[in-house]
Write a protein that holds these residues in place. Sequence first.
Motif, PDB file in Angstrom:
ATOM      1  N   SER A   1       4.248   7.578 -14.284  1.00  7.45           N
ATOM      2  CA  SER A   1       3.140   7.892 -13.389  1.00  7.45           C
ATOM      3  C   SER A   1       2.167   8.801 -14.116  1.00  7.45           C
ATOM      4  O   SER A   1       2.504   9.389 -15.138  1.00  7.45           O
ATOM      5  CB  SER A   1       3.651   8.565 -12.109  1.00  7.45           C
ATOM      6  OG  SER A   1       4.292   9.776 -12.421  1.00  7.45           O
ATOM      7  N   LYS A   2       0.969   8.893 -13.631  1.00 12.36           N
ATOM      8  CA  LYS A   2      -0.076   9.778 -14.157  1.00 12.36           C
ATOM      9  C   LYS A   2      -0.316   9.611 -15.654  1.00 12.36           C
ATOM     10  O   LYS A   2      -0.110  10.529 -16.437  1.00 12.36           O
ATOM     11  CB  LYS A   2       0.242  11.236 -13.856  1.00 12.36           C
ATOM     12  CG  LYS A   2       0.188  11.596 -12.407  1.00 12.36           C
ATOM     13  CD  LYS A   2       0.328  13.081 -12.250  1.00 12.36           C
ATOM     14  CE  LYS A   2       0.284  13.466 -10.790  1.00 12.36           C
ATOM     15  NZ  LYS A   2       0.452  14.887 -10.607  1.00 12.36           N
ATOM     16  N   ILE A   3      -0.784   8.472 -16.082  1.00  8.84           N
ATOM     17  CA  ILE A   3      -1.118   8.262 -17.493  1.00  8.84           C
ATOM     18  C   ILE A   3      -2.526   8.800 -17.731  1.00  8.84           C
ATOM     19  O   ILE A   3      -3.469   8.392 -17.061  1.00  8.84           O
ATOM     20  CB  ILE A   3      -1.048   6.776 -17.877  1.00  8.84           C
ATOM     21  CG1 ILE A   3       0.366   6.249 -17.658  1.00  8.84           C
ATOM     22  CG2 ILE A   3      -1.483   6.573 -19.317  1.00  8.84           C
ATOM     23  CD1 ILE A   3       0.507   4.763 -17.894  1.00  8.84           C
ATOM     24  N   ARG A   4      -2.659   9.740 -18.666  1.00  8.67           N
ATOM     25  CA  ARG A   4      -3.947  10.362 -18.974  1.00  8.67           C
ATOM     26  C   ARG A   4      -4.117  10.461 -20.489  1.00  8.67           C
ATOM     27  O   ARG A   4      -3.159  10.734 -21.211  1.00  8.67           O
ATOM     28  CB  ARG A   4      -4.040  11.777 -18.410  1.00  8.67           C
ATOM     29  CG  ARG A   4      -3.764  11.918 -16.939  1.00  8.67           C
ATOM     30  CD  ARG A   4      -4.955  11.475 -16.104  1.00  8.67           C
ATOM     31  NE  ARG A   4      -4.706  11.732 -14.702  1.00  8.67           N
ATOM     32  CZ  ARG A   4      -4.297  10.819 -13.836  1.00  8.67           C
ATOM     33  NH1 ARG A   4      -4.060   9.601 -14.232  1.00  8.67           N
ATOM     34  NH2 ARG A   4      -4.099  11.129 -12.574  1.00  8.67           N
ATOM     35  N   ILE A   5      -5.347  10.265 -20.965  1.00  5.72           N
ATOM     36  CA  ILE A   5      -5.655  10.471 -22.379  1.00  5.72           C
ATOM     37  C   ILE A   5      -6.146  11.902 -22.532  1.00  5.72           C
ATOM     38  O   ILE A   5      -7.157  12.280 -21.950  1.00  5.72           O
ATOM     39  CB  ILE A   5      -6.704   9.471 -22.875  1.00  5.72           C
ATOM     40  CG1 ILE A   5      -6.167   8.042 -22.737  1.00  5.72           C
ATOM     41  CG2 ILE A   5      -7.082   9.768 -24.320  1.00  5.72           C
ATOM     42  CD1 ILE A   5      -7.163   6.979 -23.069  1.00  5.72           C
ATOM     43  N   ILE A   6      -5.431  12.696 -23.311  1.00  6.63           N
ATOM     44  CA  ILE A   6      -5.750  14.111 -23.489  1.00  6.63           C
ATOM     45  C   ILE A   6      -6.797  14.299 -24.578  1.00  6.63           C
ATOM     46  O   ILE A   6      -7.756  15.034 -24.409  1.00  6.63           O
ATOM     47  CB  ILE A   6      -4.477  14.921 -23.851  1.00  6.63           C
ATOM     48  CG1 ILE A   6      -3.417  14.758 -22.769  1.00  6.63           C
ATOM     49  CG2 ILE A   6      -4.800  16.374 -24.082  1.00  6.63           C
ATOM     50  CD1 ILE A   6      -3.779  15.346 -21.434  1.00  6.63           C
TER      51      ILE A   6
ATOM     52  N   PRO B   1      -4.814   8.534 -30.289  1.00  7.48           N
ATOM     53  CA  PRO B   1      -5.013   9.426 -29.141  1.00  7.48           C
ATOM     54  C   PRO B   1      -3.732  10.114 -28.694  1.00  7.48           C
ATOM     55  O   PRO B   1      -2.634   9.591 -28.877  1.00  7.48           O
ATOM     56  CB  PRO B   1      -5.504   8.490 -28.034  1.00  7.48           C
ATOM     57  CG  PRO B   1      -5.832   7.216 -28.682  1.00  7.48           C
ATOM     58  CD  PRO B   1      -5.123   7.160 -29.970  1.00  7.48           C
ATOM     59  N   LEU B   2      -3.902  11.290 -28.109  1.00  7.34           N
ATOM     60  CA  LEU B   2      -2.790  12.018 -27.507  1.00  7.34           C
ATOM     61  C   LEU B   2      -2.766  11.641 -26.033  1.00  7.34           C
ATOM     62  O   LEU B   2      -3.750  11.825 -25.323  1.00  7.34           O
ATOM     63  CB  LEU B   2      -2.973  13.522 -27.669  1.00  7.34           C
ATOM     64  CG  LEU B   2      -1.899  14.415 -27.065  1.00  7.34           C
ATOM     65  CD1 LEU B   2      -0.559  14.163 -27.737  1.00  7.34           C
ATOM     66  CD2 LEU B   2      -2.289  15.865 -27.185  1.00  7.34           C
ATOM     67  N   VAL B   3      -1.643  11.077 -25.584  1.00  6.47           N
ATOM     68  CA  VAL B   3      -1.529  10.561 -24.221  1.00  6.47           C
ATOM     69  C   VAL B   3      -0.482  11.365 -23.469  1.00  6.47           C
ATOM     70  O   VAL B   3       0.617  11.603 -23.968  1.00  6.47           O
ATOM     71  CB  VAL B   3      -1.162   9.061 -24.226  1.00  6.47           C
ATOM     72  CG1 VAL B   3      -0.957   8.541 -22.825  1.00  6.47           C
ATOM     73  CG2 VAL B   3      -2.217   8.264 -24.942  1.00  6.47           C
ATOM     74  N   TYR B   4      -0.836  11.778 -22.244  1.00  2.61           N
ATOM     75  CA  TYR B   4       0.074  12.467 -21.334  1.00  2.61           C
ATOM     76  C   TYR B   4       0.510  11.478 -20.265  1.00  2.61           C
ATOM     77  O   TYR B   4      -0.292  10.686 -19.776  1.00  2.61           O
ATOM     78  CB  TYR B   4      -0.637  13.651 -20.671  1.00  2.61           C
ATOM     79  CG  TYR B   4       0.075  14.186 -19.451  1.00  2.61           C
ATOM     80  CD1 TYR B   4       1.099  15.097 -19.574  1.00  2.61           C
ATOM     81  CD2 TYR B   4      -0.279  13.765 -18.180  1.00  2.61           C
ATOM     82  CE1 TYR B   4       1.755  15.581 -18.461  1.00  2.61           C
ATOM     83  CE2 TYR B   4       0.367  14.235 -17.062  1.00  2.61           C
ATOM     84  CZ  TYR B   4       1.389  15.149 -17.204  1.00  2.61           C
ATOM     85  OH  TYR B   4       2.041  15.616 -16.097  1.00  2.61           O
TER      86      TYR B   4
ATOM     87  N   THR C   1       9.515  14.569 -15.436  1.00  2.84           N
ATOM     88  CA  THR C   1       9.355  15.151 -16.765  1.00  2.84           C
ATOM     89  C   THR C   1       7.947  14.904 -17.294  1.00  2.84           C
ATOM     90  O   THR C   1       7.458  13.778 -17.251  1.00  2.84           O
ATOM     91  CB  THR C   1      10.376  14.536 -17.743  1.00  2.84           C
ATOM     92  OG1 THR C   1      11.669  14.636 -17.184  1.00  2.84           O
ATOM     93  CG2 THR C   1      10.350  15.251 -19.074  1.00  2.84           C
ATOM     94  N   ASN C   2       7.291  15.947 -17.795  1.00  2.00           N
ATOM     95  CA  ASN C   2       5.986  15.820 -18.445  1.00  2.00           C
ATOM     96  C   ASN C   2       6.200  15.351 -19.874  1.00  2.00           C
ATOM     97  O   ASN C   2       6.972  15.950 -20.615  1.00  2.00           O
ATOM     98  CB  ASN C   2       5.249  17.155 -18.445  1.00  2.00           C
ATOM     99  CG  ASN C   2       4.979  17.641 -17.051  1.00  2.00           C
ATOM    100  OD1 ASN C   2       4.646  16.864 -16.171  1.00  2.00           O
ATOM    101  ND2 ASN C   2       5.122  18.931 -16.828  1.00  2.00           N
ATOM    102  N   CYS C   3       5.503  14.283 -20.269  1.00  4.09           N
ATOM    103  CA  CYS C   3       5.707  13.689 -21.589  1.00  4.09           C
ATOM    104  C   CYS C   3       4.388  13.563 -22.338  1.00  4.09           C
ATOM    105  O   CYS C   3       3.333  13.386 -21.731  1.00  4.09           O
ATOM    106  CB  CYS C   3       6.327  12.306 -21.456  1.00  4.09           C
ATOM    107  SG  CYS C   3       7.904  12.271 -20.606  1.00  4.09           S
ATOM    108  N   LEU C   4       4.470  13.639 -23.661  1.00  8.61           N
ATOM    109  CA  LEU C   4       3.336  13.437 -24.553  1.00  8.61           C
ATOM    110  C   LEU C   4       3.722  12.389 -25.590  1.00  8.61           C
ATOM    111  O   LEU C   4       4.864  12.355 -26.041  1.00  8.61           O
ATOM    112  CB  LEU C   4       2.966  14.731 -25.276  1.00  8.61           C
ATOM    113  CG  LEU C   4       2.479  15.888 -24.425  1.00  8.61           C
ATOM    114  CD1 LEU C   4       2.384  17.139 -25.274  1.00  8.61           C
ATOM    115  CD2 LEU C   4       1.140  15.560 -23.818  1.00  8.61           C
TER     116      LEU C   4
END
Length: 90
Positions: A9-14, A20-23, A29-32
């Motif tokens: 859930s909550k796929i974001r490009i940081i 790219p760094l993707v969250y 769990t928060n993942c990178l």
Amino acid sequence: MKTIRGTVSKIRIIKMTASPLVYFKLGETNCLIAAHSLSFLAEAAEGCEMVVGGKFNSRNQFVCRRYAVIGKPQIVIEYEKSMYPHRKRV
């Protein structure tokens, strides 16, 4: 290396760079992910089941080194739903 399984859930490009760094959030769990982030964006979608391997950093975020989508990847689903006709095999 630890492995975690869950729903994405909550796929974001940081950060937009060459890779790219993707969250994203896997369960609670928060993942990178940075190493294979472009292929991750093509294969993952919110709501899909996934297994990731990696380790936790100092901020208690899970840094992914490997991942695998359980079931069909998003790019395959989009191809199958395509309005263009598939090539006929001879």
